[in-house]
Design a protein around this motif. Structure first.
Motif, PDB file in Angstrom:
ATOM      1  N   ALA A 151       0.817  -1.221   0.000  1.00 57.70           N
ATOM      2  CA  ALA A 151       0.000   0.000   0.000  1.00 57.70           C
ATOM      3  C   ALA A 151       0.847   1.266   0.000  1.00 57.70           C
ATOM      4  O   ALA A 151       0.429   2.290  -0.547  1.00 57.70           O
ATOM      5  CB  ALA A 151      -0.943   0.010   1.202  1.00 57.70           C
ATOM      6  N   TYR A 152       2.038   1.220   0.572  1.00 61.48           N
ATOM      7  CA  TYR A 152       2.907   2.394   0.528  1.00 61.48           C
ATOM      8  C   TYR A 152       3.194   2.781  -0.923  1.00 61.48           C
ATOM      9  O   TYR A 152       3.277   3.959  -1.260  1.00 61.48           O
ATOM     10  CB  TYR A 152       4.229   2.125   1.244  1.00 61.48           C
ATOM     11  CG  TYR A 152       4.119   1.985   2.742  1.00 61.48           C
ATOM     12  CD1 TYR A 152       3.782   3.066   3.548  1.00 61.48           C
ATOM     13  CD2 TYR A 152       4.382   0.770   3.360  1.00 61.48           C
ATOM     14  CE1 TYR A 152       3.711   2.945   4.924  1.00 61.48           C
ATOM     15  CE2 TYR A 152       4.308   0.638   4.740  1.00 61.48           C
ATOM     16  CZ  TYR A 152       3.974   1.727   5.512  1.00 61.48           C
ATOM     17  OH  TYR A 152       3.900   1.610   6.879  1.00 61.48           O
ATOM     18  N   PHE A 153       3.324   1.787  -1.781  1.00 62.93           N
ATOM     19  CA  PHE A 153       3.637   2.023  -3.188  1.00 62.93           C
ATOM     20  C   PHE A 153       2.387   2.319  -4.018  1.00 62.93           C
ATOM     21  O   PHE A 153       2.420   3.177  -4.888  1.00 62.93           O
ATOM     22  CB  PHE A 153       4.358   0.804  -3.783  1.00 62.93           C
ATOM     23  CG  PHE A 153       5.719   0.574  -3.194  1.00 62.93           C
ATOM     24  CD1 PHE A 153       6.843   1.102  -3.794  1.00 62.93           C
ATOM     25  CD2 PHE A 153       5.874  -0.176  -2.037  1.00 62.93           C
ATOM     26  CE1 PHE A 153       8.108   0.902  -3.254  1.00 62.93           C
ATOM     27  CE2 PHE A 153       7.128  -0.385  -1.485  1.00 62.93           C
ATOM     28  CZ  PHE A 153       8.251   0.154  -2.095  1.00 62.93           C
ATOM     29  N   THR A 154       1.304   1.599  -3.760  1.00 57.90           N
ATOM     30  CA  THR A 154       0.100   1.742  -4.586  1.00 57.90           C
ATOM     31  C   THR A 154      -0.832   2.856  -4.120  1.00 57.90           C
ATOM     32  O   THR A 154      -1.509   3.472  -4.931  1.00 57.90           O
ATOM     33  CB  THR A 154      -0.687   0.419  -4.632  1.00 57.90           C
ATOM     34  OG1 THR A 154      -1.091   0.066  -3.303  1.00 57.90           O
ATOM     35  CG2 THR A 154       0.149  -0.698  -5.252  1.00 57.90           C
ATOM     36  N   GLU A 155      -0.884   3.111  -2.817  1.00 60.62           N
ATOM     37  CA  GLU A 155      -1.798   4.114  -2.257  1.00 60.62           C
ATOM     38  C   GLU A 155      -1.068   5.331  -1.707  1.00 60.62           C
ATOM     39  O   GLU A 155      -1.703   6.312  -1.326  1.00 60.62           O
ATOM     40  CB  GLU A 155      -2.632   3.495  -1.125  1.00 60.62           C
ATOM     41  CG  GLU A 155      -3.277   2.163  -1.437  1.00 60.62           C
ATOM     42  CD  GLU A 155      -4.383   2.276  -2.442  1.00 60.62           C
ATOM     43  OE1 GLU A 155      -5.119   3.280  -2.411  1.00 60.62           O
ATOM     44  OE2 GLU A 155      -4.519   1.345  -3.262  1.00 60.62           O
TER      45      GLU A 155
ATOM     46  N   GLU B 276      -5.095  -8.818  -3.581  1.00 55.58           N
ATOM     47  CA  GLU B 276      -4.242  -8.304  -4.660  1.00 55.58           C
ATOM     48  C   GLU B 276      -2.880  -7.877  -4.129  1.00 55.58           C
ATOM     49  O   GLU B 276      -1.845  -8.176  -4.731  1.00 55.58           O
ATOM     50  CB  GLU B 276      -4.919  -7.127  -5.374  1.00 55.58           C
ATOM     51  CG  GLU B 276      -6.168  -7.502  -6.132  1.00 55.58           C
ATOM     52  CD  GLU B 276      -7.415  -7.685  -5.262  1.00 55.58           C
ATOM     53  OE1 GLU B 276      -7.426  -7.211  -4.080  1.00 55.58           O
ATOM     54  OE2 GLU B 276      -8.369  -8.326  -5.729  1.00 55.58           O
ATOM     55  N   HIS B 277      -2.864  -7.197  -3.004  1.00 57.63           N
ATOM     56  CA  HIS B 277      -1.597  -6.768  -2.414  1.00 57.63           C
ATOM     57  C   HIS B 277      -0.772  -7.971  -1.958  1.00 57.63           C
ATOM     58  O   HIS B 277       0.454  -7.993  -2.134  1.00 57.63           O
ATOM     59  CB  HIS B 277      -1.827  -5.803  -1.257  1.00 57.63           C
ATOM     60  CG  HIS B 277      -2.220  -4.436  -1.708  1.00 57.63           C
ATOM     61  ND1 HIS B 277      -2.314  -3.378  -0.840  1.00 57.63           N
ATOM     62  CD2 HIS B 277      -2.530  -3.939  -2.932  1.00 57.63           C
ATOM     63  CE1 HIS B 277      -2.671  -2.290  -1.509  1.00 57.63           C
ATOM     64  NE2 HIS B 277      -2.808  -2.621  -2.778  1.00 57.63           N
ATOM     65  N   LEU B 278      -1.429  -8.958  -1.403  1.00 60.52           N
ATOM     66  CA  LEU B 278      -0.745 -10.182  -1.000  1.00 60.52           C
ATOM     67  C   LEU B 278      -0.087 -10.835  -2.217  1.00 60.52           C
ATOM     68  O   LEU B 278       1.081 -11.225  -2.174  1.00 60.52           O
ATOM     69  CB  LEU B 278      -1.724 -11.147  -0.334  1.00 60.52           C
ATOM     70  CG  LEU B 278      -1.220 -12.569  -0.035  1.00 60.52           C
ATOM     71  CD1 LEU B 278      -0.024 -12.544   0.910  1.00 60.52           C
ATOM     72  CD2 LEU B 278      -2.349 -13.418   0.536  1.00 60.52           C
TER      73      LEU B 278
END
Length: 155
Positions: free
Chosen positions: A48-52, A77-79
């Motif tokens: 999430a740091y990268f995508t959000e 999806e993140h997993l």
């Protein structure tokens, strides 16, 4: 001139000194990944740091084991993204404070005090330490990389 440099130096070092005084340093001998509450990055979703571009708490419904630690994610999806390329998403220096690491210290980190820089995740002890780290992050990263390679990875 010297006084101004001393004030600037104390502004940079004060949050780090406070961190050491409050929590002390940690040993890496048995914890190459910073774990708190039983999970890497205190259970926050590193993808999430990268995508959000924000710190999002992970769920025990979506977890993976990597480098001897359990990692939580906010979604399936993140997993899946993490499982595909865990080294891409794992924080630098095992998730320990990047600013402290630049001075040769191993200190815990706050998942809210993060920076994604040059496609790498860096965590800091606190938001105020992060602000100081951001003032000269390239130099601090170089110093922390050297310490991590010389001292930490040899254990």
């Amino acid at each position: 001139m010297i006084r101004r440099e001393m004030i600037k130096l104390s502004k940079l070092l004060l949050p780090l000194i406070m961190a050491f005084a409050i929590v002390g340093c940690t040993s890496l001998s048995n914890k190459p990944i910073y774990n708190d509450q039983g999970y890497a990055v205190t259970g926050y979703d590193v993808v999430a740091y990268f995508t959000e571009n924000k710190a999002i708490k992970g769920s025990t419904d979506f977890q993976a084991e990597y480098q001897g630690s359990q990692w939580l994610f906010a979604s399936k999806e993140h997993l899946a993204q993490f499982k595909q390329s865990p080294e891409r998403y794992a924080p630098q220096y095992g998730g320990y404070c990047a600013y402290a690491m630049s001075s040769g210290f191993v200190v815990s980190s706050d998942p809210q005090a993060f920076t994604v820089y040059q496609d790498k995740l860096y965590l800091n002890y606190s938001l105020s330490v992060r602000e100081n780290w951001l003032e000269n992050k390239a130099q601090f990263i170089q110093e922390a990389d050297e310490y991590w390679q010389q001292k930490v990875t040899k254990n």
